[in-house]
Write a protein that holds these residues in place. Structure first.
Motif, PDB file in Angstrom:
ATOM      1  N   THR A   1      24.526  46.451  38.706  1.00  0.00           N
ATOM      2  CA  THR A   1      25.776  46.354  37.949  1.00  0.00           C
ATOM      3  C   THR A   1      26.968  46.660  38.838  1.00  0.00           C
ATOM      4  OG1 THR A   1      24.624  47.086  35.950  1.00  0.00           O
ATOM      5  CG2 THR A   1      27.016  47.169  35.910  1.00  0.00           C
ATOM      6  N   SER A  13      19.181  54.371  39.710  1.00  0.00           N
ATOM      7  CA  SER A  13      18.500  53.252  39.063  1.00  0.00           C
ATOM      8  C   SER A  13      18.922  51.915  39.664  1.00  0.00           C
ATOM      9  CB  SER A  13      18.803  53.254  37.558  1.00  0.00           C
ATOM     10  OG  SER A  13      20.146  52.891  37.322  1.00  0.00           O
ATOM     11  N   ASP A  25      19.373  49.301  37.883  1.00  0.00           N
ATOM     12  CA  ASP A  25      20.396  48.767  36.976  1.00  0.00           C
ATOM     13  C   ASP A  25      21.794  49.181  37.431  1.00  0.00           C
ATOM     14  OD1 ASP A  25      18.532  47.541  35.425  1.00  0.00           O
ATOM     15  OD2 ASP A  25      18.479  49.095  33.880  1.00  0.00           O
ATOM     16  N   PHE A  44      24.871  55.972  32.863  1.00  0.00           N
ATOM     17  CA  PHE A  44      23.792  56.206  33.823  1.00  0.00           C
ATOM     18  C   PHE A  44      23.549  57.698  34.071  1.00  0.00           C
ATOM     19  CE2 PHE A  44      25.601  52.045  34.627  1.00  0.00           C
ATOM     20  CZ  PHE A  44      24.463  51.250  34.676  1.00  0.00           C
TER      21      PHE A  44
END
Length: 203
Positions: free
Chosen positions: A8, A2, A4, A132
């Motif tokens: 991050t 992902s 994200d 995740f």
């Protein structure tokens, strides 16, 4: 994988910390090759934390005050040692013209220890990776290993970038004794500050 997770991870990796500081110091004091060695060592230092998180051992640091405090204060002591040797021109900012095999080993060992002796990394992996991994994933262990390897790759690439930048301005620094002295004091202070921050860290 992902977006994200990648964003991050990039923010976490690029944030200034002990690994970044050590890689910058290696680039400034010994050049591009040393900075890459330091980046590699810092990346290797992630492996025990990654393994602990994947196997669930990081939970011990989270639940056991004694285990956490022991590892934490070992880390604090090592960071203060780094600060002292840097200030005395024997540590991270010791200027060498050549990167000998012995000094390469020293850089790798220092870089690995800096990350291994930070209990917050294990807890970070324990809290970070599972977010995740889907509960419905048929192979959660393999997924966590995959994410961990991507995190390590990002760490190496970003740290190499920091190190090469430092190596690029190396000649401007070491040709000016006053600047080099100021850099030593700054790095020693930064190592000491990171040690103090770790000393007050809670689980």
């Amino acid at each position: 994988m992902s977006i994200d997770f990648l964003l991050t991870s990039l923010i976490v990796v690029a944030s200034p910390g002990t690994g970044v500081l050590l890689t910058l110091a290696a680039g400034l004091s010994r050049g591009a090759r040393a900075s890459m060695v330091a980046a590699f060592g810092c990346t290797l230092g992630i492996v025990p934390h990654m393994a602990a998180a994947v196997m669930g051992l990081a939970a011990l640091l989270h639940t056991s005050a004694i285990a956490f405090q022991t590892l934490k204060y070992l880390g604090v002591a090592y960071l203060l040692y780094m600060a002292w040797t840097t200030l005395k021109e024997q540590g991270a900012l010791r200027v060498d013209k050549d990167m000998s095999p012995r000094s390469a080993r020293q850089v790798i060992v220092a870089a690995i220890l800096v990350n291994i002796l930070n209990p917050k990394l294990s807890i970070f992996f324990l809290a970070f990776l599972p977010q995740f991994v889907s509960a419905a994933d048929p192979h959660p262990l393999g997924r966590m290993l995959e994410l961990s390897l991507v995190f390590m790759l990002l760490t190496f690439v970003v740290f190499v970038g920091y190190g090469l930048f430092a190596a690029g301005i190396r000649n401007h620094v070491i040709s000016r004794p006053r600047v080099l002295t100021s850099m030593r004091r700054t790095f020693a202070g930064a190592f000491a500050a990171l040690g103090a921050r770790l000393a007050f860290a809670e689980r």
